[in-house]
Design an enzyme around this catalytic site. Structure first.
Site, short mmCIF file in Angstrom:
data_model
loop_
_atom_site.label_atom_id
_atom_site.label_comp_id
_atom_site.label_asym_id
_atom_site.label_seq_id
_atom_site.Cartn_x
_atom_site.Cartn_y
_atom_site.Cartn_z
N TYR A 141 0.85 -1.19 0.00
CA TYR A 141 0.00 0.00 0.00
C TYR A 141 0.88 1.24 0.00
CZ TYR A 141 -3.46 3.48 1.52
OH TYR A 141 -4.29 4.58 1.59
N ASP A 236 9.19 2.80 -0.20
CA ASP A 236 8.14 3.42 0.60
C ASP A 236 8.38 3.01 2.06
OD1 ASP A 236 5.95 4.23 1.99
OD2 ASP A 236 4.47 3.38 0.61
N LYS A 264 4.13 8.72 8.98
CA LYS A 264 3.84 8.06 10.26
C LYS A 264 4.81 8.47 11.38
CE LYS A 264 0.74 4.81 8.26
NZ LYS A 264 0.69 3.96 7.11
C1 PLP Z 1 0.17 4.50 5.72
C2 PLP Z 1 0.96 4.27 4.51
C3 PLP Z 1 0.94 5.17 3.43
C4 PLP Z 1 -0.01 6.33 3.36
O1 PLP Z 1 0.24 7.28 4.36
P1 PLP Z 1 -0.95 8.29 4.76
O2 PLP Z 1 -0.28 9.21 5.74
O3 PLP Z 1 -2.04 7.45 5.34
O4 PLP Z 1 -1.37 8.99 3.52
C5 PLP Z 1 1.82 4.96 2.39
N1 PLP Z 1 2.66 3.92 2.39
C6 PLP Z 1 2.70 3.03 3.39
C7 PLP Z 1 3.68 1.91 3.34
C8 PLP Z 1 1.83 3.15 4.47
O5 PLP Z 1 1.84 2.24 5.43
#
Ligand code: PLP
Length: 427
Positions: A141, A236, A264
């Site tokens: 994701y 990511d 995060k």
């Molecule tokens: C949570 C998440 C996102 C998106 O971040 P948001 O702050 O919710 O937009 C993107 N990549 C990864 C791996 C994530 O866990």
């Protein structure tokens, strides 16, 4: 379902009663909870339940809820003004801190979410290469940008189709999907589309399909594939950043991406994201280069204060070994209970993350996770919630420990699991 005044008001005012879908608890068929307050690892609901929290806002709260240093930093920053839209010294400090912790991030741009960081990473990679296609992995994701809300098309690997309504075909069709940990998929896609490929985008540790660790050499293999076709490699690290060490997973695995996304943890619970990478690539961004990206609240002073306070605490206390040991104790105890009750359960674990997967088979990709016993997760979720333990409300989300989870709370959790597994095993 019981009548709940807040639920009914929420549903009349917001689609599904929520501002982000997983909060509706649809995946576990439950009434959503409503938060009143939280402290440390404990979340208190509006109906007065006190829950040991293993969701922890899906990752940002590595220091727990309402950590005093973070609260103080936020209050002090807010009192000095909540937004200026001119650069502050704190933003420079934040970028410098990220640079020094993650040396591949030679230039850093702060944004307001992980979604925005990934969107920007892709645009920069496209701008720098003059190519359109990106390659991602099923089950990873990266936020909700159009070209990332996709799933594998007809085959196991290939051109994607949209996984959400409202995503134009042309966006989805520029995304290629491979199975995580399947080198043969990447090789086949690179052979066919390599000349059009702007980026390979990956969660270095996949933490949005349960928890799937990269197979030995897989990330290095992606580095080589990207180099061979002239694509950029994007990690990511929105979950992985500052979660396993003071840096990103690249610090541990030794593979250097061109671009890294963060979010995060670096915001300590306030909205933030960061994208950074090789100076020559990042300087494609406006105002230096032709790739546009901007934001009224980018580098927001309150978010940056929360983020810097979090990073300082992590740097000073270096809690990673202790976090890992505590997580390991919990997971080992649960695994022993599952063995006693004869329930096939795996708990993939890394650092302070673990996933709950009801299967006897090792899991290395999304297909494997999807075919596990999600009904058992559903029942476990309810059985634990009844006993004051709050898991993330979906079998695809990971559980997070924080430095605030106490031995006593871990003990309570193990006790609750013992009863919950009995309950599940008995029916
Ligand atoms: C949570 C998440 C996102 C998106 O971040 P948001 O702050 O919710 O937009 C993107 N990549 C990864 C791996 C994530 O866990």
């Amino acid at each position: 379902m019981s009548s709940s005044p807040l639920r009914d008001r929420a549903r009349a005012a917001m689609p599904g009663g929520v501002n982000s879908p997983v909060r509706a608890f649809k995946a576990v068929g439950a009434d959503p909870i409503f938060a009143k307050t939280a402290q440390g690892a404990e979340l208190e609901t509006t109906d007065g339940r006190k829950l040991v929290d293993y969701c922890m806002s899906f990752g940002p709260l590595i220091l727990g809820h309402a950590h005093p240093a973070v609260v103080e930093a936020v209050a002090a920053a807010a009192a000095r003004g909540t937004s200026y839209a001119v650069t502050t010294e704190a933003e420079i400090e934040m970028a410098e801190e990220i640079q020094s912790a993650i040396p591949s991030m030679e230039r850093v741009r702060l944004v307001s979410s992980g979604t925005e960081a990934c969107m920007t990473a892709i645009r920069v990679a496209r701008g720098a290469t003059g190519r359109n296609k990106i390659l991602k992995f099923g089950g990873c994701y990266h936020g909700h940008a159009d070209c990332l809300l996709v799933k594998a098309g007809s085959g196991v690997a290939g051109i994607a189709t949209a996984s959400s309504a409202g995503v134009p075909h042309v966006c989805a069709n520029n995304t290629l999907v491979a199975r995580y940990n399947h080198r043969e998929d990447v090789e086949a896609l690179a052979a066919e589309h390599g000349a059009d490929l702007a980026a390979i985008l990956v969660e270095p540790v996949a933490a949005n399909m349960g928890l799937v660790l990269p197979a030995d050499g897989f990330l290095q293999f992606l580095r080589e594939q990207a180099d061979a076709c002239g694509a950029k490699l994007i990690f990511d690290g929105v979950i992985c950043g500052f979660r396993f060490c003071y840096g990103e997973y690249q610090n541990l695995c030794g593979v250097k991406p061109d671009i890294t996304c963060l979010g995060k943890v670096i915001g300590g619970g306030m909205p933030i994201g960061a994208v950074g990478g090789r100076a020559d690539i990042m300087e494609e961004l406006a105002p230096l280069g032709p790739v546009y990206q901007g934001g009224t609240l980018s580098g927001n002073p309150v978010s940056v204060a929360a983020g810097l306070a979090t990073l300082r605490c992590l740097k000073e206390s270096n809690p990673y070994a202790e976090l890992e040991a505590r997580t390991r104790r919990l997971v080992t105890a649960i695994q022993a209970l599952a063995a006693e009750t004869g329930i096939a359960l795996q708990l993939p674990t890394l650092g302070s993350l673990f996933a709950i997967v009801f299967t006897g088979q090792p899991v290395r990709d999304f297909e494997a996770i999807e075919s596990t016993r999600q009904d058992l997760f559903d029942r476990l979720f309810h059985a634990l919630l009844d006993r004051g333990i709050y898991l993330p409300p979906s079998p695809f989300e990971v559980c997070f420990l924080s430095t605030a989870h106490t031995d006593e709370q871990i003990e309570l959790t193990v006790q609750a699991w013992a009863e919950a597994l009995q309950e599940i095993g008995a029916t």
